[in-house]
Design a protein around this motif. Sequence first.
Motif, PDB file in Angstrom:
ATOM      1  N   ALA A  52       0.833  -1.203   0.000  1.00  0.00           N
ATOM      2  CA  ALA A  52       0.000   0.000   0.000  1.00  0.00           C
ATOM      3  C   ALA A  52       0.870   1.255   0.000  1.00  0.00           C
ATOM      4  N   MET A  53       1.889   1.291   0.880  1.00  0.00           N
ATOM      5  CA  MET A  53       2.774   2.473   0.911  1.00  0.00           C
ATOM      6  C   MET A  53       3.504   2.658  -0.406  1.00  0.00           C
ATOM      7  N   ARG A  54       3.911   1.558  -1.010  1.00  0.00           N
ATOM      8  CA  ARG A  54       4.600   1.627  -2.295  1.00  0.00           C
ATOM      9  C   ARG A  54       3.719   2.268  -3.360  1.00  0.00           C
ATOM     10  N   ASN A  55       2.417   2.128  -3.196  1.00  0.00           N
ATOM     11  CA  ASN A  55       1.462   2.698  -4.142  1.00  0.00           C
ATOM     12  C   ASN A  55       0.868   4.007  -3.651  1.00  0.00           C
ATOM     13  N   GLY A  56       1.493   4.593  -2.633  1.00  0.00           N
ATOM     14  CA  GLY A  56       1.053   5.896  -2.152  1.00  0.00           C
ATOM     15  C   GLY A  56      -0.232   5.868  -1.355  1.00  0.00           C
ATOM     16  N   ILE A  57      -0.599   4.728  -0.799  1.00  0.00           N
ATOM     17  CA  ILE A  57      -1.804   4.616   0.013  1.00  0.00           C
ATOM     18  C   ILE A  57      -1.375   4.511   1.471  1.00  0.00           C
ATOM     19  N   VAL A  58      -1.801   5.464   2.279  1.00  0.00           N
ATOM     20  CA  VAL A  58      -1.361   5.533   3.667  1.00  0.00           C
ATOM     21  C   VAL A  58      -2.549   5.659   4.614  1.00  0.00           C
ATOM     22  N   ASN A  59      -2.328   5.266   5.870  1.00  0.00           N
ATOM     23  CA  ASN A  59      -3.373   5.465   6.876  1.00  0.00           C
ATOM     24  C   ASN A  59      -3.267   6.899   7.407  1.00  0.00           C
ATOM     25  N   SER A  60      -4.153   7.280   8.294  1.00  0.00           N
ATOM     26  CA  SER A  60      -4.185   8.673   8.763  1.00  0.00           C
ATOM     27  C   SER A  60      -2.914   9.056   9.521  1.00  0.00           C
ATOM     28  N   GLU A  61      -2.339   8.124  10.281  1.00  0.00           N
ATOM     29  CA  GLU A  61      -1.096   8.425  11.012  1.00  0.00           C
ATOM     30  C   GLU A  61       0.061   8.653  10.038  1.00  0.00           C
ATOM     31  N   GLN A  62       0.171   7.802   9.028  1.00  0.00           N
ATOM     32  CA  GLN A  62       1.228   7.958   8.025  1.00  0.00           C
ATOM     33  C   GLN A  62       1.052   9.244   7.229  1.00  0.00           C
ATOM     34  N   LEU A  63      -0.192   9.608   6.959  1.00  0.00           N
ATOM     35  CA  LEU A  63      -0.469  10.854   6.248  1.00  0.00           C
ATOM     36  C   LEU A  63      -0.011  12.048   7.078  1.00  0.00           C
ATOM     37  N   ASP A  64      -0.347  12.040   8.373  1.00  0.00           N
ATOM     38  CA  ASP A  64       0.096  13.118   9.261  1.00  0.00           C
ATOM     39  C   ASP A  64       1.621  13.191   9.323  1.00  0.00           C
ATOM     40  N   ASN A  65       2.275  12.024   9.383  1.00  0.00           N
ATOM     41  CA  ASN A  65       3.746  11.995   9.419  1.00  0.00           C
ATOM     42  C   ASN A  65       4.342  12.548   8.132  1.00  0.00           C
ATOM     43  N   TYR A  66       3.721  12.247   6.994  1.00  0.00           N
ATOM     44  CA  TYR A  66       4.219  12.744   5.712  1.00  0.00           C
ATOM     45  C   TYR A  66       4.021  14.258   5.605  1.00  0.00           C
ATOM     46  N   ILE A  67       2.912  14.756   6.097  1.00  0.00           N
ATOM     47  CA  ILE A  67       2.668  16.210   6.109  1.00  0.00           C
ATOM     48  C   ILE A  67       3.714  16.896   6.990  1.00  0.00           C
ATOM     49  N   ASP A  68       3.995  16.303   8.161  1.00  0.00           N
ATOM     50  CA  ASP A  68       5.029  16.851   9.051  1.00  0.00           C
ATOM     51  C   ASP A  68       6.405  16.789   8.399  1.00  0.00           C
TER      52      ASP A  68
END
Length: 169
Positions: free
Chosen positions: A117-133
Amino acid sequence: RYVIVKFSRLSSANGTPPVNSSNSSAKETSDFGYVPKPEDLLARTEEMPPLEDLLTIIVTTSPIKSNPSTELLERVFDTFFHGGNDFALKCRKLIVCDGCREKTEKVSKRHSNFKQAMRNGIVNSEQLDNYIDFKAALKVLCAAASSDSPFCSAEVVELEERQGYGFAL
């Protein structure tokens, strides 16, 4: 502009031309491949433009487990000094942050695996927040970079939607 490297012959380990093994007399092969013409050996008449006028370095990022840490990218940029100070400090750098999609309740079987999923750019809400940070920290790193930092001439470009590596370039 293009830089073309031309090889006129191969040498053996001791620096002598290779021996033609197909001939039993083992005579030397005088030329291999391209044979330079006299005009190819002339010195350049115009001065080579500075490297920073010829090269833009593009680095792409996407969500990874180590977000929001910028350590991985910092280590990558530190290797730029192996290419020389002009490469590390003067060349323009674009850091392209690929977009991502937040994983919803309904996920295809193909993307149910966390790593896939991560390899395809699909993340959960925690991973999304971490990527924004991570992207915010990256912008601060570039803005606060001193003149002796490889981030001094770097710019962060954020893509709204996931493009994947090839289209992000």
